[in-house]
Enzyme design. Sequence first.
Site, PDB file in Angstrom:
ATOM      1  N   HIS A  70       0.856  -1.182   0.000  1.00 35.65           N
ATOM      2  CA  HIS A  70       0.000   0.000   0.000  1.00 35.65           C
ATOM      3  C   HIS A  70       0.899   1.241   0.000  1.00 35.65           C
ATOM      4  O   HIS A  70       1.454   1.616   1.040  1.00 35.65           O
ATOM      5  CB  HIS A  70      -0.911   0.010   1.228  1.00 35.65           C
ATOM      6  CG  HIS A  70      -1.873  -1.135   1.273  1.00 35.65           C
ATOM      7  ND1 HIS A  70      -2.929  -1.242   0.395  1.00 35.65           N
ATOM      8  CD2 HIS A  70      -1.918  -2.230   2.077  1.00 35.65           C
ATOM      9  CE1 HIS A  70      -3.609  -2.353   0.667  1.00 35.65           C
ATOM     10  NE2 HIS A  70      -3.017  -2.965   1.675  1.00 35.65           N
ATOM     11  N   HIS A  80      -0.667  -6.524  -5.291  1.00 37.17           N
ATOM     12  CA  HIS A  80      -0.916  -7.788  -4.588  1.00 37.17           C
ATOM     13  C   HIS A  80      -0.340  -8.941  -5.404  1.00 37.17           C
ATOM     14  O   HIS A  80      -0.427  -8.960  -6.635  1.00 37.17           O
ATOM     15  CB  HIS A  80      -2.426  -8.007  -4.410  1.00 37.17           C
ATOM     16  CG  HIS A  80      -2.792  -9.448  -4.195  1.00 37.17           C
ATOM     17  ND1 HIS A  80      -3.196 -10.271  -5.231  1.00 37.17           N
ATOM     18  CD2 HIS A  80      -2.781 -10.220  -3.080  1.00 37.17           C
ATOM     19  CE1 HIS A  80      -3.441 -11.477  -4.756  1.00 37.17           C
ATOM     20  NE2 HIS A  80      -3.210 -11.469  -3.460  1.00 37.17           N
ATOM     21  N   ARG A  84       1.563 -20.154  -4.334  1.00 29.53           N
ATOM     22  CA  ARG A  84       1.400 -21.205  -3.342  1.00 29.53           C
ATOM     23  C   ARG A  84       1.667 -22.578  -3.949  1.00 29.53           C
ATOM     24  O   ARG A  84       1.550 -22.793  -5.165  1.00 29.53           O
ATOM     25  CB  ARG A  84      -0.004 -21.175  -2.741  1.00 29.53           C
ATOM     26  CG  ARG A  84      -1.119 -21.512  -3.728  1.00 29.53           C
ATOM     27  CD  ARG A  84      -2.455 -21.596  -3.015  1.00 29.53           C
ATOM     28  NE  ARG A  84      -3.529 -21.957  -3.925  1.00 29.53           N
ATOM     29  CZ  ARG A  84      -4.735 -22.363  -3.538  1.00 29.53           C
ATOM     30  NH1 ARG A  84      -5.008 -22.464  -2.255  1.00 29.53           N
ATOM     31  NH2 ARG A  84      -5.670 -22.667  -4.424  1.00 29.53           N
ATOM     32  N   HIS A 114       1.620  -5.416 -17.627  1.00 27.39           N
ATOM     33  CA  HIS A 114       1.084  -6.584 -18.317  1.00 27.39           C
ATOM     34  C   HIS A 114       2.095  -7.202 -19.278  1.00 27.39           C
ATOM     35  O   HIS A 114       2.126  -8.432 -19.443  1.00 27.39           O
ATOM     36  CB  HIS A 114      -0.203  -6.203 -19.044  1.00 27.39           C
ATOM     37  CG  HIS A 114      -1.390  -6.112 -18.136  1.00 27.39           C
ATOM     38  ND1 HIS A 114      -2.102  -7.210 -17.737  1.00 27.39           N
ATOM     39  CD2 HIS A 114      -1.975  -5.051 -17.526  1.00 27.39           C
ATOM     40  CE1 HIS A 114      -3.089  -6.847 -16.932  1.00 27.39           C
ATOM     41  NE2 HIS A 114      -3.023  -5.527 -16.781  1.00 27.39           N
ATOM     42  N   HIS A 144     -20.639  -6.642  -5.904  1.00 27.65           N
ATOM     43  CA  HIS A 144     -21.643  -5.700  -5.407  1.00 27.65           C
ATOM     44  C   HIS A 144     -21.628  -4.406  -6.217  1.00 27.65           C
ATOM     45  O   HIS A 144     -22.674  -3.796  -6.467  1.00 27.65           O
ATOM     46  CB  HIS A 144     -21.386  -5.394  -3.927  1.00 27.65           C
ATOM     47  CG  HIS A 144     -22.315  -4.374  -3.352  1.00 27.65           C
ATOM     48  ND1 HIS A 144     -23.660  -4.614  -3.158  1.00 27.65           N
ATOM     49  CD2 HIS A 144     -22.113  -3.089  -2.955  1.00 27.65           C
ATOM     50  CE1 HIS A 144     -24.231  -3.539  -2.652  1.00 27.65           C
ATOM     51  NE2 HIS A 144     -23.323  -2.596  -2.523  1.00 27.65           N
TER      52      HIS A 144
END
Length: 272
Positions: A70, A80, A84, A114, A144
């Site tokens: 941030h 971000h 994994r 990109h 939403h």
Amino acid sequence: MPSGDRRDAVRAMVRAGQRELVAELERLDGGARFGRSDGARLLENGAVFERACVVAADRGETLGLTVVLHPRNPYVPAFHARFRYCEYAGSWWFGGAVDLMPCYGFAEDAAHFHRTLKNYCDTLDPAFHAQAKRTCDDLFRLPHHDEPRGIGGIAFDHLRPPGPDGWRRAAAFTAAGIATLVPAYLPIVRRRKDRPHGDRERQWQLHRRGRYVEFALIHDATAADAEAVLMALPPLARWETGCTPEPGSAEAELAAFLVPRDWAAETTVAAS
């Protein structure tokens, strides 16, 4: 390769990636240092980053690295990434995601980000990037609000190349992905970190951070570690209903900028 050896190799990869990222971010910030808490490294109140979180996780069947940044300057996009490795009941696979979350749209930055990710993906398979980009565009959306969280990037899961060298290829691809984070993001930070801004830009940044928090706490089904999720949240954010940017403003232009497009194929991008 035996299971224990595979896990040891991934563990070493993740820890090395964490050390290298922490060193690069501290060098760029110029003053603040990362604190340590188990596998998590956290920087706060830096000159460049208000909060930077680099977590090396080792939980049961899953090993991974998560990075959330941030920045202080509203013109520097938030960032971000997570990679994994999972091994369960004799099966294994790798996964990853990298995405960029700007408050203000700069075509030069989007194309650089990109293209860097595409070049990385092409080392595995020239067809891989298009699918990974679509997956990212679908994954990082705020249902939403019916809007993207940022300008996307790549996302993939259950990566398990066929053949006797499949594990080696997937592990090498993941290690290369971790190494790609610095060239994909840090040039953008250097380009924008000293750009003048005021309270208007700051308030817009806090509003956009609210969108990030909403996604992380409500929509991110992959978030299994509550402490790591909370550590990676921005230190300050805001929420408001009916936030409508002034027509024609740079803030209003962000909505169109976030619409998914093939940034890696852009041939002419003016510096801004």
